[in-house]
Design a protein around this motif. Structure first.
Motif, PDB file in Angstrom:
ATOM      1  N   THR A 187       4.736   7.143  -9.122  1.00 26.97           N
ATOM      2  CA  THR A 187       5.261   6.198 -10.104  1.00 26.97           C
ATOM      3  C   THR A 187       4.258   5.955 -11.227  1.00 26.97           C
ATOM      4  OG1 THR A 187       6.620   5.131  -8.425  1.00 26.97           O
ATOM      5  CG2 THR A 187       6.153   3.853 -10.428  1.00 26.97           C
ATOM      6  N   VAL A 188       2.998   5.739 -10.885  1.00 29.73           N
ATOM      7  CA  VAL A 188       1.971   5.477 -11.899  1.00 29.73           C
ATOM      8  C   VAL A 188       1.837   6.663 -12.852  1.00 29.73           C
ATOM      9  CG1 VAL A 188      -0.535   5.203 -12.230  1.00 29.73           C
ATOM     10  CG2 VAL A 188       0.674   3.786 -10.549  1.00 29.73           C
ATOM     11  N   LEU A 205      -4.736  -0.297  -4.871  1.00 31.04           N
ATOM     12  CA  LEU A 205      -3.798  -0.631  -3.802  1.00 31.04           C
ATOM     13  C   LEU A 205      -4.583  -0.915  -2.528  1.00 31.04           C
ATOM     14  CD1 LEU A 205      -1.979   2.416  -4.825  1.00 31.04           C
ATOM     15  CD2 LEU A 205      -0.550   0.526  -4.170  1.00 31.04           C
ATOM     16  N   GLU A 212      -1.154  14.120  -5.907  1.00 31.56           N
ATOM     17  CA  GLU A 212      -0.577  13.684  -4.632  1.00 31.56           C
ATOM     18  C   GLU A 212      -1.254  14.388  -3.456  1.00 31.56           C
ATOM     19  OE1 GLU A 212       3.772  13.029  -2.546  1.00 31.56           O
ATOM     20  OE2 GLU A 212       3.676  13.840  -4.569  1.00 31.56           O
ATOM     21  N   LEU A 267      -4.273  -0.882   1.136  1.00 30.67           N
ATOM     22  CA  LEU A 267      -3.277  -0.215   1.968  1.00 30.67           C
ATOM     23  C   LEU A 267      -3.335  -0.686   3.421  1.00 30.67           C
ATOM     24  CD1 LEU A 267      -3.830   3.263   0.381  1.00 30.67           C
ATOM     25  CD2 LEU A 267      -1.806   1.839   0.130  1.00 30.67           C
ATOM     26  N   SER A 327       3.777   7.415  -2.890  1.00 32.17           N
ATOM     27  CA  SER A 327       4.897   7.002  -3.750  1.00 32.17           C
ATOM     28  C   SER A 327       4.407   6.179  -4.941  1.00 32.17           C
ATOM     29  CB  SER A 327       5.951   6.236  -2.949  1.00 32.17           C
ATOM     30  OG  SER A 327       5.432   5.042  -2.441  1.00 32.17           O
ATOM     31  N   THR A 328       3.405   5.343  -4.747  1.00 28.71           N
ATOM     32  CA  THR A 328       2.853   4.578  -5.865  1.00 28.71           C
ATOM     33  C   THR A 328       2.192   5.503  -6.874  1.00 28.71           C
ATOM     34  OG1 THR A 328       2.524   2.673  -4.433  1.00 28.71           O
ATOM     35  CG2 THR A 328       1.282   2.710  -6.499  1.00 28.71           C
ATOM     36  N   VAL A 348       2.819   4.894   1.283  1.00 25.45           N
ATOM     37  CA  VAL A 348       2.860   3.951   0.177  1.00 25.45           C
ATOM     38  C   VAL A 348       1.967   4.452  -0.960  1.00 25.45           C
ATOM     39  CG1 VAL A 348       2.257   1.606  -0.539  1.00 25.45           C
ATOM     40  CG2 VAL A 348       3.407   1.985   1.648  1.00 25.45           C
ATOM     41  N   ALA A 349       0.820   4.996  -0.614  1.00 24.45           N
ATOM     42  CA  ALA A 349      -0.112   5.521  -1.623  1.00 24.45           C
ATOM     43  C   ALA A 349       0.528   6.659  -2.413  1.00 24.45           C
ATOM     44  CB  ALA A 349      -1.404   5.998  -0.957  1.00 24.45           C
ATOM     45  N   TYR A 390      -5.381   0.967 -11.351  1.00 20.71           N
ATOM     46  CA  TYR A 390      -4.613   0.274 -10.326  1.00 20.71           C
ATOM     47  C   TYR A 390      -5.383   0.380  -9.021  1.00 20.71           C
ATOM     48  CZ  TYR A 390      -0.736   0.970 -13.586  1.00 20.71           C
ATOM     49  OH  TYR A 390       0.064   0.978 -14.692  1.00 20.71           O
TER      50      TYR A 390
END
Length: 150
Positions: free
Chosen positions: A29-30, A14, A44, A16, A25-26, A22-23, A12
């Motif tokens: 999820t991934v 992103l 993280e 930004l 939280s994504t 945003v990084a 993936y």
């Protein structure tokens, strides 16, 4: 007859818009979607350090790439427009002074990443210069030392 399923590697990217949150939280999820929850905390931390470095030290956009590195490993890389490659990516970093106001973030990379590196990016096309910093982290195994104990 035994059937086998081969999962292709995933990746993936992103783009930004100056938003480190945003990084993170994504990334959570991934990792959850791909069954790598055990990497969330360390990944993280590492992504936060790389993205925050890009946010603070580049004037343009930056991107985070998440890639399956096999065997419960993930590679995180951040591209930004600043061509300067910081320590520990150019040389080994030493622990910052106790009262230092800067330098702690990327030092954490040396403590928690399995491996790391950098690649200067050419300046052929507009917006294509800068650098790429990457780190890898892996799930802890019973025989591996705890993170930070290297």
């Amino acid at each position: 007859m035994v059937s086998a399923t081969v999962s292709p590697p995933w990746a993936y990217t992103l783009q930004l818009p100056r938003a480190p949150g945003v990084a993170r939280s994504t990334l959570r999820t991934v990792l959850r979607v791909h069954g790598m929850r055990e990497l969330t905390e360390i990944a993280e931390l590492l992504a936060s350090e790389l993205v925050t470095n890009a946010y603070l030290h580049s004037s343009g956009a930056y991107s985070l790439r998440l890639r399956d590195a096999g065997h419960s490993r993930v590679r995180l890389s951040v591209w930004d427009t600043n061509p300067h490659i910081p320590a520990p990516f150019r040389w080994s970093a030493e622990a910052p002074e106790e009262l230092a106001e800067r330098g702690r973030g990327l030092y954490l990379v040396t403590l928690y990443a399995e491996s790391w590196g950098a690649h200067p990016m050419g300046t052929g096309l507009p917006g294509q210069g800068g650098k790429l910093l990457w780190v890898e982290c892996a799930a802890k195994t019973d025989d591996a030392p705890p993170y930070g104990a290297r």
